[in-house]
Design a protein around this motif. Structure first.
Motif, short mmCIF file in Angstrom:
data_model
loop_
_atom_site.label_atom_id
_atom_site.label_comp_id
_atom_site.label_asym_id
_atom_site.label_seq_id
_atom_site.Cartn_x
_atom_site.Cartn_y
_atom_site.Cartn_z
N UNK B 15 -53.72 15.07 2.16
CA UNK B 15 -54.08 14.38 0.93
C UNK B 15 -55.52 13.86 0.98
N UNK B 196 -51.14 -2.30 -0.03
CA UNK B 196 -50.40 -2.26 -1.29
C UNK B 196 -51.27 -2.51 -2.50
N UNK B 200 -51.83 0.10 -5.53
CA UNK B 200 -51.43 -0.31 -6.87
C UNK B 200 -52.60 -0.14 -7.84
N UNK B 212 -47.22 -2.18 -14.85
CA UNK B 212 -46.88 -3.41 -15.56
C UNK B 212 -45.37 -3.63 -15.54
N UNK B 213 -44.63 -2.56 -15.90
CA UNK B 213 -43.17 -2.68 -15.92
C UNK B 213 -42.62 -2.77 -14.50
N UNK B 214 -43.43 -2.35 -13.53
CA UNK B 214 -43.01 -2.48 -12.15
C UNK B 214 -43.35 -3.84 -11.57
N UNK B 215 -43.75 -4.76 -12.43
CA UNK B 215 -44.00 -6.12 -11.96
C UNK B 215 -45.40 -6.36 -11.45
N UNK B 216 -46.29 -5.40 -11.63
CA UNK B 216 -47.65 -5.57 -11.15
C UNK B 216 -48.45 -6.45 -12.10
N UNK D 331 -42.27 -8.76 -16.89
CA UNK D 331 -41.52 -7.88 -15.99
C UNK D 331 -41.57 -8.40 -14.55
N UNK D 332 -42.73 -8.99 -14.21
CA UNK D 332 -42.87 -9.49 -12.85
C UNK D 332 -41.84 -10.56 -12.53
N UNK D 335 -38.42 -9.02 -12.15
CA UNK D 335 -38.23 -8.32 -10.87
C UNK D 335 -38.06 -9.31 -9.74
N UNK D 356 -48.44 10.29 -5.43
CA UNK D 356 -47.42 10.99 -4.66
C UNK D 356 -46.05 10.38 -4.90
N UNK D 358 -44.28 9.26 -2.60
CA UNK D 358 -44.24 8.05 -1.78
C UNK D 358 -44.82 6.86 -2.54
N UNK D 359 -46.03 7.07 -3.12
CA UNK D 359 -46.66 5.95 -3.80
C UNK D 359 -45.85 5.49 -4.99
N UNK D 363 -44.02 1.87 -5.55
CA UNK D 363 -44.84 1.20 -6.57
C UNK D 363 -44.36 -0.22 -6.88
N UNK D 364 -43.07 -0.36 -7.13
CA UNK D 364 -42.59 -1.69 -7.53
C UNK D 364 -42.68 -2.66 -6.36
N UNK D 366 -44.80 -2.70 -3.98
CA UNK D 366 -46.18 -3.13 -3.80
C UNK D 366 -46.66 -3.99 -4.95
N UNK D 367 -46.30 -3.55 -6.17
CA UNK D 367 -46.85 -4.23 -7.34
C UNK D 367 -46.26 -5.63 -7.49
N UNK D 368 -44.97 -5.74 -7.27
CA UNK D 368 -44.33 -7.02 -7.56
C UNK D 368 -44.24 -7.93 -6.34
N UNK D 371 -47.05 -7.54 0.02
CA UNK D 371 -46.65 -7.07 1.35
C UNK D 371 -45.16 -7.21 1.59
N UNK D 380 -38.08 5.09 3.81
CA UNK D 380 -38.42 5.88 2.63
C UNK D 380 -37.63 7.18 2.58
N UNK D 413 -37.75 4.11 -7.00
CA UNK D 413 -38.70 2.99 -6.89
C UNK D 413 -38.02 1.66 -7.20
N UNK D 414 -36.98 1.72 -8.01
CA UNK D 414 -36.26 0.48 -8.29
C UNK D 414 -35.29 0.13 -7.17
#
Ligand SMILES: Nc1ncnc2c1ncn2[C@@H]1O[C@H](COP(=O)(O)OP(=O)(O)OP(=O)(O)O)[C@@H](O)[C@H]1O
Ligand SMILES: Nc1ncnc2c1ncn2[C@@H]1O[C@H](COP(=O)(O)OP(=O)(O)OP(=O)(O)O)[C@@H](O)[C@H]1O
Ligand SMILES: [Mg+2]
Ligand SMILES: [Mg+2]
Lengths: 371, 331, 330, 504
Positions: B15, B196, B200, B212-216, D331-332, D335, D356, D358-359, D363-364, D366-368, D371, D380, D413-414
């Protein structure tokens, strides 16, 4: 139509240039400028901005008018420190005169097209005299012509126009004299076979082209090796990088010729950073260069393109409105700064890009107004 | 066919190479060409000098990368660099003691400009191209409005150390401080992008809604990207001001040069794709190209033409060449 | 059966029609003119006298021409950063071909427009066939033209005959003929975009290139077409400037910053930078607003630095307002 | 073109030996397919079997690497969608193919705008569109509405109308009903019948086997890019078909419901919830149960889901989690309170397509949570296996996955954040039977593990089969509640508002 009258076969009065992509070199003008360097100016010795070289006076009685006056000024731009210092000096000059009721200024922001409409609108706004600092010689000629046609006195300074309709055209001796003076000094310093690097700002500006054209000639005549001529776009970092590259490539450079001293300090630093002695250098009258020169005892020379020429148009306008004679072509002396007179032009505490030849030292508000 | 491959390091390497490959190849060619063209490039000192010269652009490229990969543009960096240098000169005004507080102040100013860019982009929903174009105009005007048209004051010697001087290292010779700083920032950027938050940020460039919907905190992260870009411009300004002193033109055209560099590195405008290392490699490539053209004595006009052809060719190669390149790899 | 799926209520729709960006732009222009007149009046001047109107319109012409072309490109979701250098190039081609000879006007105009179209074609082909992002493609073209201008010219060149200069200076009352021609071109562009198939496809490509392609639109052709049209518009601007200046000038487009300024005008006029929404009418409004601001500032004697600050702020605020409205309607 | 719907007529499309590779992977191998005038030919197969790819080859979107396409007896391999369209092939793509900023009419005639005297004939375009919409029984859509304002189902209708408007000889539909509710599917049935009578050949891709049997005369099954069988529909039973598709018989599609003892305390409760689209929403979700949410298109099911999950939060009313009132404004926050939301639009809202697997799967997390705060370690590979993902590896970009596999990535991811409440909006949209079963088992497994699940689906049998309770919505309100295993009629009665008490 606002189209100016046909200029017909009016001979060009601006130094040298006519439009065209051809070489910026005019032998007669070149010789004239070199000779003018040694001419004795007429006028008060302590006020070089009121002096004139070989003036050919013209009558202005037709423009005579009682004050107070509205003086108008179409400026090309204030986009570099030289023009900034000049413009401030001009405003200070206008403030000196009570006869000037209003000093109206339009700034063209370096756009030829805007300056054309600026001149047109100033012409139609009841100005008693119009001062023009053209952005480009060729393209502003028609606009200046139509301003002349409106009957108000027109004064052009700095860059010229290709018509003799203005009452007076004010300018220092010119680019050839500038370039040649610097080149003569360097040739003397580096000797035959010495290596000189030319650092230029931009292509295409006539005044600057004249400087290099004269220098090239002088270097060729005295057998100096010109290792290169590069454009720096007035950017110190670019200039410094270019010089570093040349030092790497050439190993040694004996002299630096510059058509604009803004980046001179950065250029000298390139030598310092490479652990080399400073070369012989020609710069300009910028504060930071003069300061470094004095501090480090450089082998240097500063031919100038004096900013005090910005005072002259205002003075000329008032003279014209009083019906006094003015030179048709008002050639101002173009002093050269060398070791002997360095101290005279160096005022402590001025900004790094202040120009020593502003002729403003005695004006009210100095130095704060220029700081 | 119905098996999912386990997460191994192998795929990750592929990658990375995917985005970075072409630009690294071009860079290698240029570096070798430099060695042939100029005697100075036969020793580390020559390359260190190149790195020193490239450091400001590479640092700007890191900042611009964050913005581009998250789906934006930052056109304000050029005028921000100019503004920072002019501000520094006026505030320091030759006073060595002032350096200590002016440098943090410059970084804060960069961050603040980035913050404003970011907040307007995310809260007022103005495309970042427009926000930063507006910011470019505002900064251009405001800083000279403040100083009265041209730079004032002077930089202190201490301020200029990082951009100008170096320290002795056995074997390598004098290593510029700016190269050390660059190295530190590279490591920091790579670590950030592996984490992360970095991933993100890339995902935001790809599909903002999904993050956004994933809580970011999409707005916050995008704003962060602009802040980092502003800070990178401040650092670049410190290096450039240090390198060459006060000038009203330091930042001219930097915004387009840095975007070119980032794109040259294979980062896709619009976001979601590209690596920070490749973005920096793009910046180094561009500087190496300029140095090479200079060494070869290619004059001004030709230089910009060559630059134009090269960026088109590089991006064309990357997008048209992508598919065959990948097919070969996977078979 | 489908009674639950009511269409959005009528009043909201009508309101949105009324508050379309185009209308907003012209409302803003009127407000600006009123506010400007008052400010200038306080200082003892008149904004909208003959000279003022002439100024605003003259200033709008070159930018308007470029911005019309830029609108089409932006509507497809691309940008053209090469217009500034192209304007300089075209002014030179025109003026050098004419070389002061009235008989050469027509050939020179045709040649200039053909060259411009050629540049646009190259832009379009690089974007569509080599799949280079428009930003980079046109930046690259700009650099190449710049390289040519730098090496081939060191200042203004060529000379346009007097007959051709009338294009830049003739006027009917306070209205310059060139401004009328610009508005006519805008009307033509408007008709093309709003009424013809080609125009529909421009919006479709800007809305979503994939969708347009899947729907059988030759997207490449549309993109090439708008780039050619944009370049031709820039060519016209170059010719107009040559007629104003009396000669060709290599940096006339760059010094005026027509690349970014035209984009600013288009966006100020309510066209979405991402493409697919907006139009020429708004753009002309945007151009007029910029020119009016300039004229007001000149009348007020404001420094150029302050002008830049205000221009930047106006751009951001205007687009923020559009974005806000769109958000509210969604 | 007067043709009777006889299958022995010469095929209008003849595909022979079609092969296609993507990135070195064979996606189609040696596929033969004939389409006859007046015949509905169903193309079925698991996710990633290559159905959409085959259709895109027919549509000129992709070029085959090998093999030939013949149209009306002459070679016709199309280089662009335009050529295919000109040759009379029309496609309803699996993903939406509409411009949000253009009107319905402009979308329908996109690329084929009628021209009169050099100008687009807008009036005719709008009239014709209105007529086509009428023909589909859709009176709620005005030809002048920008598509951006339409709901998902309405967009699907526009998509179909767009394909119909071309007067094509061949119509290919890739899961046209994925976004439609049953009554709209009925309308589509009628339409397909009329098209057949006009002699049009129809290629029909669907994962809804009932439709396949209702509509088609012939079924071709693709498995891993190869045709397994091509048989007259009449000769196949659903069980046989499923066996062909998945390679083994499937036992009961729906897992057993939760026993009384398995449902725990109330996990989530909404009282008097309302916002711009909703009013008076009272509902409870218990740990371990799956609650179905039924309703017609636009009844507000998604709006409920979005409100609970903080996307378009409730403006009034209270929300309780495990008995404690909580405020969920984003949403945050949802979650972080353990609420997960599988949205109905996976491409637009669910996935970062160029990243990917993986990413996306991380996603959730990491985003919400940054770490992995407060979450256990993540395996995974195990996670991806648990959703039966078919991909080349975790490094593969999600956009190269088939629709069904993309949906599995969304689920993954959820699941990576171990939610305690799971809201799933159309979780099986566009995925194959095998994958559907996997999703059902997965959902039920999660419920067994104590997760409270709210499930929205437009496929009534699925909703009825999965739910422990069914809530029915009508015009933004809850119209009633039905116990496990209600009849479709009971649901529809409530959904159409006939026995509503509240909504008077
Ligand atoms: N553009 C592409 N590039 C690379 N791979 C692709 C591309 N399009 C499809 N594929 C791959 O081809 C295979 C077949 O995909 P296709 O979309 O045809 O499946 P499908 O049968 O329609 O599945 P579904 O029922 O899920 O829609 C998948 O493995 C997918 O990952
Ligand atoms: N009449 C309408 N006006 C505006 N937006 C609407 C309308 N109907 C639906 N929508 C939007 O469309 C989306 C789906 O609508 P909603 O949630 O009401 O329907 P649903 O019952 O979930 O149907 P679906 O099966 O499509 O999910 C929502 O985001 C909603 O905002
Ligand atoms: Mg599919
Ligand atoms: Mg829904």
């Amino acid at each position: 139509s606002d189209l100016p009258a046909d200029p017909g076969a009016a001979p060009s009065q601006a130094p040298g240039e006519t439009t065209g992509t051809s070489e910026f070199f005019d032998q007669a003008e070149y010789e004239r400028q070199l000779a003018l360097r040694d001419a004795t100016p007429e006028g008060p010795a302590d006020r070089p901005w009121e002096q004139a070289l070989e003036p050919e006076l013209v009558d202005t009685a037709q423009y005579r008018k009682d004050g107070p006056h509205q003086i108008c000024f179409s400026n090309a731009s204030v986009d570099n420190p030289w023009r900034q210092v000049g413009y401030k000096t001009m405003q200070a000059e206008a403030d000196l005169h009570d006869e000037i009721a209003e000093f109206r200024v339009l700034d063209a922001e370096a756009k030829d097209d805007k300056q054309i409409s600026d001149i047109a609108s100033l012409t139609s706004q009841g100005c008693d005299a119009l001062i023009v600092s053209p952005n480009t010689t060729a393209t502003l000629t028609p606009a200046v012509e139509s301003a002349c046609d409106s009957g108000i006195p027109v004064i052009v300074f700095d860059r010229g126009v290709n018509t003799d309709c203005p009452v007076t055209f004010i300018h220092p001796i010119g680019g050839y004299a500038f370039g040649a003076t610097a080149a003569e000094f360097l040739s003397e310093q580096v000797g035959e076979g010495g290596k000189v690097l030319g650092l230029r700002v931009l292509p295409g500006v006539d005044v600057l082209e004249h400087r290099w054209a004269a220098a090239e000639r002088e270097f060729a005549d005295s057998g100096v090796q010109v290792v290169g001529a590069e454009f720096t776009e007035n950017d110190s970092a670019t200039a410094k990088s270019i010089v570093s590259d040349y030092l790497q490539r050439e190993g040694q450079i004996d002299g630096i010729w510059m058509d604009d001293g803004t980046a001179a300090v950065a250029v000298l630093e390139a030598f310092e950073d490479a652990g080399m002695e400073p070369p012989a250098i020609s710069g300009e009258d910028q504060q930071q260069f003069l300061q470094k020169w004095k501090d480090e005892g450089l082998t240097a020379l500063a031919p100038t393109y004096p900013t005090y020429q910005w005072r002259t148009p205002v003075i000329a306008a008032l003279k014209i409105l009083r019906g006094e004679q003015v030179p048709k072509e008002w050639i101002l002396p173009q002093p050269v700064i060398d070791d002997s007179n360095l101290d005279r032009y160096l005022t402590a505490g001025m900004p790094p890009l202040h120009y020593g030849l502003c002729g403003c030292q005695e004006m009210p508000g100095f130095p704060q107004r220029w700081q | 066919m119905t098996e999912t491959l386990p997460a191994t390091g192998k795929t990750r390497r592929i990658r990375l190479a995917d985005g970075t490959g072409p630009v690294l190849a071009v860079l290698a060619v240029l570096l070798v060409a430099l060695a042939f063209a100029g005697p100075a490039y036969s020793e580390p000192a020559g390359y260190l000098a190149l790195l020193k010269r490239a450091a400001p652009l590479m640092i700007l490229a890191i900042g611009q990368y964050f913005v581009i990969v998250s789906g934006g543009f930052d056109l304000s960096v050029g005028s921000l660099v100019t503004a920072e240098v002019v501000i520094a000169a006026r505030l320091i005004d030759g006073d060595e003691g002032a350096t200590v507080w002016v440098i943090p102040l410059l970084l804060a100013t960069g961050a603040l400009v980035g913050l404003v860019n970011g907040l307007i982009t995310t809260r007022l929903l103005v495309p970042s191209f427009i926000v930063t174009l507006g910011m470019l105009l505002v900064l251009d005007g405001a800083v000279f409005l403040w100083t009265g048209g041209s730079p004032r004051g002077a930089l202190s010697e201490a301020f200029r150390v990082v951009g100008r001087e170096g320290f002795e290292v056995p074997l390598l010779g004098a290593v510029p401080w700016s190269v050390l700083l660059l190295a530190a920032l590279v490591v920091a950027a790579v670590v950030f992008m592996r984490g992360g938050t970095g991933r993100t940020l890339v995902a935001i460039g790809d599909n903002e809604t999904s993050v956004l919907l994933g809580g970011g905190r999409v707005e916050r992260l995008r704003t962060l990207a602009f802040v980092l870009s502003g800070v990178s411009a401040a650092i670049a300004a410190i290096l450039l001001g240090g390198f060459a002193g006060v000038s009203a033109q330091v930042g001219d055209g930097l915004e387009f040069r840095v975007i070119t560099a980032v794109v040259l590195g294979g980062v896709v405008l619009g976001g979601g794709r590209g690596s920070v290392v490749a973005a920096m490699a793009g910046a180094l490539t561009l500087e190496a190209l300029f140095s090479l053209l200079n060494l070869l004595g290619v004059a001004g006009g030709l230089e910009s033409a060559v630059q134009g052809v090269i960026i088109i060719a590089a991006v064309a190669y990357a997008s048209v060449g992508r598919i065959p390149f990948r097919t070969r790899r996977s078979t | 059966m489908a009674t639950g799926t009511a269409v959005a209520p009528r009043p909201a729709q009508r309101l949105s029609r009324v508050l379309q960006p185009t209308v907003v732009v012209y409302l803003a222009l009127v407000l600006l003119l009123v506010a400007g007149s008052i400010l200038v009046g306080v200082r003892g001047g008149v904004l909208l006298d003959q000279g003022g109107i002439l100024n605003i319109l003259t200033r709008s012409t070159a930018l308007g021409l470029v911005a019309i072309g830029q609108t089409m490109v932006i509507l497809t979701g691309k940008l053209d950063l090469s217009v500034a250098y192209l304007i300089g190039l075209c002014s030179l081609i025109g003026a050098e071909t004419m070389a002061g000879d009235p008989g050469m006007i027509v050939p020179a105009v045709l040649l200039t427009l053909a060259c411009a179209a050629g540049v646009g074609l190259v832009n379009g082909l690089v974007i569509t066939k080599l799949k280079v992002n428009a930003f980079i493609a046109t930046l690259g073209t700009a650099l190449i033209i710049r390289g040519y201008l730098e090496s081939a010219y060191s200042g203004p060149a060529g000379e346009v005959p007097r007959a051709f200069q009338h294009l830049g200076y003739a006027r009917i009352g306070p209205i310059p003929v060139s401004a009328l021609l610009m508005v006519a071109l805008a009307a033509l562009a408007w008709w093309y975009l709003m009424r013809t198939k080609g125009g529909y496809h421009v919006y479709a490509v800007g809305g979503d290139e994939e969708v347009a392609r899947f729907s059988g639109i030759r997207t490449d052709r549309t993109i090439i077409k708008v780039h050619v049209l944009c370049a031709v518009a820039a060519g016209l601007a170059g010719l107009f400037l040559a007629s104003r200046l009396g000669s060709g000038a290599p940096w006339v487009g760059v010094d005026a910053g027509y690349d970014l300024e035209s984009i600013a005008a288009v966006v100020l006029g309510g066209t979405l930078l991402a493409g697919g929404r907006g139009g020429v009418a708004g753009t002309i409004g945007g151009v007029l607003i910029l020119a009016t601001l300039d004229t007001i500032f000149d009348d007020l004697g404001v420094t150029p630095f302050f002008k830049d600050v205000v221009r930047g702020a106006v751009l951001i605020v205007a687009v923020a307002l559009y974005a806000r409205r769109r958000g509210a309607l969604r | 073109m007067v043709v009777t719907g006889l299958t022995d007529e010469a095929p209008v499309v003849r595909m022979r030996g079609i092969g296609k590779q993507f990135l070195g992977n064979a996606v189609l191998r040696d596929v033969d397919l004939d389409l006859h005038p007046g015949e509905v030919h169903a193309l079925v197969g698991e996710n990633g079997a290559g159905k959409s790819t085959l259709m895109k080859i027919l549509a000129g979107v992709h070029r085959p690497d090998s093999g030939s396409v013949e149209l009306g007896g002459s070679e016709a391999t199309f280089g662009s969608p335009r050529e295919a369209q000109a040759a009379g092939i029309s496609i309803v793509h699996q993903e939406f193919n509409l411009l949000g900023d253009r009107t319905v009419a402009e979308n329908v005639y996109l690329g084929r705008e009628p021209v009169r005297r050099g100008q687009v004939d807008r009036r005719r375009m709008e009239a014709d569109t209105a007529e086509l919409l009428d023909g589909l029984g859709e009176r709620g859509i005005s030809p002048r509405t920008p598509v951006r304002r339409l709901a998902v189902a309405q967009r699907q209708v526009v998509e179909i109308v767009k394909a119909l408007s071309t007067d094509a000889r061949v119509l290919a539909m890739d899961e046209p009903t994925a976004a439609l509710a049953d009554h709209e599917v009925e309308l589509l049935y009628g339409l397909v019948k009329r098209l057949r009578q006009r002699g049009i050949a129809i290629l029909y891709v669907s994962h809804r086997l009932r439709e396949v049997f209702d509509l088609s005369q012939r079924i071709t099954v693709l498995k891993d890019g190869e045709p397994v069988t091509s048989t007259a529909t009449a000769e196949l039973t659903p069980d046989q078909l499923v066996r062909h598709m998945v390679g083994r018989p499937l036992d009961a599609l729906f897992p057993d419901r939760a026993a009384e003892s398995e449902t725990g305390a109330v996990r989530l409760a909404v009282r008097g919830g309302g916002n711009a689209r909703l009013a008076g929403i009272d509902l409870e979700l218990r740990a371990g149960e799956i609650v179905g949410l039924a309703g017609l298109q636009g009844a507000g099911r998604s709006a409920v889901a979005r409100a609970i999950c903080g996307v378009d939060p409730f403006a009034t009313g209270t929300l309780e989690l495990e008995g404690r009132p909580v405020t969920i404004g984003s949403p945050r926050s949802a979650i972080r309170h353990g609420i997960a939301f599988v949205t109905e639009d996976r491409k637009g809202e669910g996935l970062a397509l160029r990243q990917s697997v993986r990413d996306n799967a991380l996603l959730v997390r990491r985003a919400a949570f940054g770490r992995a705060r407060g979450l256990g370690a993540l395996d995974l590979a195990a996670l991806l296996r648990s959703v039966t993902l078919v991909a080349r590896g975790p490094g593969q970009e999600v956009r190269y996955l088939s629709g069904g596999n993309q949906q599995k990535v969304v689920l993954a991811k959820w699941l990576a954040v171990e939610p305690r409440v799971l809201v799933v909006d159309e979780p099986t949209r566009g995925i194959d039977v095998g994958a559907k079963k996997a999703v059902y088992d997965l959902l039920r497994g999660l419920a067994r593990g104590g997760v409270a699940i709210l499930m929205i689906s437009s496929e009534l049998p699925e909703l009825i089969g999965m739910s422990d309770r069914v809530l029915v919505m009508h015009e933004g309100r809850l119209a009633g509640e039905l116990p496990a295993g209600p009849s479709e009629e009971a649901v529809m009665t409530l959904a159409t508002g006939h026995t509503t008490v509240e909504a008077a």
